[in-house]
Write an enzyme that holds these catalytic residues in place. Structure first.
Site, mmCIF file in Angstrom:
data_model
loop_
_atom_site.group_PDB
_atom_site.id
_atom_site.type_symbol
_atom_site.label_atom_id
_atom_site.label_comp_id
_atom_site.label_asym_id
_atom_site.label_seq_id
_atom_site.Cartn_x
_atom_site.Cartn_y
_atom_site.Cartn_z
ATOM 1 N N ASP A 179 63.250 -111.272 62.388
ATOM 2 C CA ASP A 179 63.239 -109.921 61.423
ATOM 3 C C ASP A 179 62.907 -109.351 60.434
ATOM 4 O O ASP A 179 63.298 -109.620 59.494
ATOM 5 C CB ASP A 179 64.889 -109.309 61.685
ATOM 6 C CG ASP A 179 65.102 -107.720 61.482
ATOM 7 O OD1 ASP A 179 64.063 -107.553 61.591
ATOM 8 O OD2 ASP A 179 66.228 -107.760 61.438
ATOM 9 N N GLU A 199 50.126 -122.672 34.554
ATOM 10 C CA GLU A 199 50.784 -123.648 32.844
ATOM 11 C C GLU A 199 51.883 -123.237 33.338
ATOM 12 O O GLU A 199 53.016 -122.535 32.851
ATOM 13 C CB GLU A 199 50.266 -123.628 32.083
ATOM 14 C CG GLU A 199 48.900 -124.147 32.110
ATOM 15 C CD GLU A 199 48.234 -124.340 30.860
ATOM 16 O OE1 GLU A 199 48.881 -123.445 29.957
ATOM 17 O OE2 GLU A 199 47.109 -124.997 30.775
ATOM 18 N N GLU A 213 56.317 -122.206 32.740
ATOM 19 C CA GLU A 213 57.322 -122.491 31.960
ATOM 20 C C GLU A 213 58.813 -122.203 32.383
ATOM 21 O O GLU A 213 59.454 -121.137 32.786
ATOM 22 C CB GLU A 213 56.639 -122.113 30.459
ATOM 23 C CG GLU A 213 55.747 -122.617 29.953
ATOM 24 C CD GLU A 213 55.662 -121.758 28.473
ATOM 25 O OE1 GLU A 213 54.715 -122.666 27.734
ATOM 26 O OE2 GLU A 213 56.037 -121.186 28.148
ATOM 27 N N GLU A 261 58.560 -127.834 25.262
ATOM 28 C CA GLU A 261 58.396 -126.039 25.015
ATOM 29 C C GLU A 261 58.861 -125.981 23.664
ATOM 30 O O GLU A 261 59.742 -126.900 23.412
ATOM 31 C CB GLU A 261 58.232 -125.259 25.498
ATOM 32 C CG GLU A 261 56.449 -125.362 26.827
ATOM 33 C CD GLU A 261 55.683 -124.713 25.730
ATOM 34 O OE1 GLU A 261 55.610 -124.064 24.288
ATOM 35 O OE2 GLU A 261 54.155 -125.107 26.196
ATOM 36 N N GLU A 282 58.052 -127.217 30.547
ATOM 37 C CA GLU A 282 56.732 -126.590 31.202
ATOM 38 C C GLU A 282 56.522 -128.745 31.470
ATOM 39 O O GLU A 282 56.152 -129.167 31.258
ATOM 40 C CB GLU A 282 55.251 -126.959 30.000
ATOM 41 C CG GLU A 282 53.978 -125.495 30.501
ATOM 42 C CD GLU A 282 53.739 -125.754 29.826
ATOM 43 O OE1 GLU A 282 52.137 -125.820 29.788
ATOM 44 O OE2 GLU A 282 53.342 -125.021 28.686
ATOM 45 N N HIS A 288 50.609 -119.325 32.112
ATOM 46 C CA HIS A 288 48.938 -119.257 31.479
ATOM 47 C C HIS A 288 48.546 -119.394 32.980
ATOM 48 O O HIS A 288 48.610 -120.395 34.078
ATOM 49 C CB HIS A 288 48.393 -120.166 30.343
ATOM 50 C CG HIS A 288 49.624 -119.978 29.718
ATOM 51 N ND1 HIS A 288 49.324 -120.419 28.303
ATOM 52 C CD2 HIS A 288 50.368 -119.147 28.622
ATOM 53 C CE1 HIS A 288 50.297 -119.736 27.283
ATOM 54 N NE2 HIS A 288 50.898 -119.167 27.873
ATOM 55 N N ARG A 332 44.201 -118.320 20.217
ATOM 56 C CA ARG A 332 45.266 -118.432 20.674
ATOM 57 C C ARG A 332 45.942 -116.124 21.316
ATOM 58 O O ARG A 332 47.311 -116.658 21.732
ATOM 59 C CB ARG A 332 46.599 -119.749 21.491
ATOM 60 C CG ARG A 332 45.840 -120.599 20.788
ATOM 61 C CD ARG A 332 46.835 -122.130 21.274
ATOM 62 N NE ARG A 332 46.227 -122.869 21.118
ATOM 63 C CZ ARG A 332 45.943 -123.741 22.769
ATOM 64 N NH1 ARG A 332 46.723 -123.303 23.196
ATOM 65 N NH2 ARG A 332 45.495 -124.900 22.599
ATOM 66 N N GLU A 336 41.050 -118.644 30.999
ATOM 67 C CA GLU A 336 42.782 -118.603 30.478
ATOM 68 C C GLU A 336 43.404 -117.417 30.184
ATOM 69 O O GLU A 336 43.365 -117.202 29.247
ATOM 70 C CB GLU A 336 43.277 -119.790 28.923
ATOM 71 C CG GLU A 336 44.385 -120.354 29.521
ATOM 72 C CD GLU A 336 44.952 -121.213 28.373
ATOM 73 O OE1 GLU A 336 45.937 -121.352 28.370
ATOM 74 O OE2 GLU A 336 44.402 -120.972 26.835
ATOM 75 N N ARG A 375 46.506 -115.593 29.361
ATOM 76 C CA ARG A 375 47.815 -116.167 28.651
ATOM 77 C C ARG A 375 49.248 -114.830 29.180
ATOM 78 O O ARG A 375 50.152 -115.180 28.626
ATOM 79 C CB ARG A 375 47.258 -115.820 27.591
ATOM 80 C CG ARG A 375 46.286 -117.653 27.482
ATOM 81 C CD ARG A 375 46.529 -117.746 25.741
ATOM 82 N NE ARG A 375 47.698 -118.102 25.236
ATOM 83 C CZ ARG A 375 47.945 -119.009 24.575
ATOM 84 N NH1 ARG A 375 47.481 -120.321 25.519
ATOM 85 N NH2 ARG A 375 48.974 -119.153 23.845
#
Length: 444
Positions: free
Chosen positions: A53, A132, A134, A189, A196, A245, A316, A333, A335
């Protein structure tokens, strides 16, 4: 080539004493749903004849059009390692089809397949994703409810006795490996209680299936350790939030089309166009990649989460980082994504944004190799660095302006996603929060 045939599945079910099969799928909000059937119904399921359903599932269909079919993907057959007491439980991840047999437009997994077809029409064969995710581990109270008490005081890459979640994390890794995951790393982490586990990249559909399976395993094994695992982006004030990430790459056969030896940064024109597409649409896809009110408590300066639209191969703080590996490992990547995102929808908008950059041969702005967090607003404006949305409401408004992102989701998903998220924002907006009482009860 398929991993499993129907005969393989029936043989494994018999040899492993499987008694029940969970037919799993994901709703628009990213929640895993399942219909559990006894093993006697496995044949019917593999014949795509199991109905459910759809009107009872968030964002699917109205009650007058509720009959829907589950189409299991044989390659997703997995026997859960922790269900062996009275016969084992297996699972198959399903696509959702309408009563007439056509793919259902509101199924996030089907929707991602639609965008992958657009990718193939441009000459690419595979969209690979290395996620990745976390998560935090909190202690349970005597009633089995999660508390805000963390189970350790560890920090980045700490180990026992500081990292008391190590045994739980190790058991999670063992269970995942038994289910066929290739685990590349697992560590504590930055924040206390935060962890992670990284698993090997895969094609888009498999990677999204893996993310959903990963969440289920983490929560199940944490509970066995007397802990509650949460993928909430920012469960605690004053510490780093949880991100997911996403390492992205496009392939033609065995060739990574983001790599070009000898060019600037050894990146191809396609890589630069893809980066430009992501940056162009970043503010408008954020409602999908960061879909909760709480997501925006993570996207603030000072905690390594990106809140500015820029890219770099060196630092970063921007939204996009280009990891140092080259050759087959060349990747982009992103982030900003958090683990509350529906992975199928998040990857659909990221891919669509990148493909828009490739189709229109967009050029990214210059890389920003400074720490953006220490730049003034004026300096960021001078560099052309936009801010990500500050709230879910702002993100939803920005999403509505972008035809590329809207088309990445399709009309059905857009309508129901916006409706659900605008209700979520309104409930938050009208709630009176403890902070307000602390600030104003005595003052006024």
């Amino acid at each position: 080539m398929a991993r499993y045939t129907r005969e393989d599945i029936e043989k494994m079910a018999k040899e492993e004493n499987v008694k029940f099969v969970r037919l799993q799928f994901t709703d628009i909000l990213g929640t895993i749903k399942n219909v559990e059937i006894p093993i006697s119904q496995l044949g019917k399921a593999l014949d795509n004849k199991m109905m459910f359903d759809g009107s009872s599932i968030e964002g699917f269909v109205r009650i007058e059009e509720s009959d829907m079919y589950l189409f299991p993907d044989p390659d997703t057959w997995v026997i859960f390692p922790w269900t062996a007491e009275k016969g084992k439980v297996a699972r198959l991840i399903c696509d959702i089809h309408n009563a007439d047999g056509t793919p259902f437009g509101g199924d996030p997994r089907n929707n991602l397949k639609r965008i992958l077809k657009e990718m193939e029409e441009l000459g690419f064969t595979t969209f690979n994703i290395g996620p990745e995710p976390e998560f935090f581990l909190f202690k349970l109270d005597q009633n089995g409810e999660p508390t805000l008490e963390l189970n350790d005081s560890g920090g980045y890459f700490d180990l026992a006795p500081t990292d008391l979640g190590e045994n739980c994390r190790r058991d999670i890794v063992l269970e995942l490996e038994e289910m066929g995951f290739e685990i590349e790393a697992s560590h504590h982490e930055t924040a206390a209680g935060q962890h992670e586990i990284d698993f090997k990249y895969a094609d888009a559909i498999t990677a999204c299936d893996n993310i959903q399976t990963f969440k289920l395993v983490v929560k199940t094994i944490a509970r066995k350790h007397g802990l509650h695992a949460t993928f909430m982006p920012k469960p605690l004030f004053g510490v780093s939030g949880s991100g997911m990430h996403c390492n992205l790459s496009l392939f033609k056969g065995n060739e990574n089309v983001f790599y070009e030896k000898g060019s600037k940064l050894d990146l191809s024109e396609n890589a630069y166009h893809f980066i430009a597409g992501i940056l162009k649409h970043a503010t408008n896809f954020t409602a999908v990649t960061n879909p909760t009110v709480n997501s925006y408590k993570r996207l603030v300066p000072g905690y390594e989460a990106p809140c500015y639209v820029a890219w770099s191969a060196k630092n970063r703080s921007p939204l996009i980082r280009i990891p140092a590996s080259r050759g087959m490992s060349t990747r982009v990547e992103v982030r900003s994504v958090d683990p509350a995102a529906n992975p199928y929808l998040a990857m659909a908008v990221l891919l669509k944004a990148g493909l828009d950059g490739i189709k229109n041969k967009l050029t990214p702005p210059a890389a920003v190799d400074r720490n953006i967090y220490v730049m003034t607003k004026e300096e960021r404006i001078e560099e052309g660095i936009a801010d990500l949305p500050a709230t879910l409401a702002q993100a939803l408004d920005m999403m509505k302006t972008d035809d590329v992102i809207l088309s990445a989701l399709g009309e059905h998903i857009v309508e129901h996603f916006l409706e659900a998220k605008e209700i979520e924002w309104d409930m938050f907006r009208t709630q009176v929060h403890p902070w307000e009482r602390e600030q104003y009860m005595s003052m006024y």
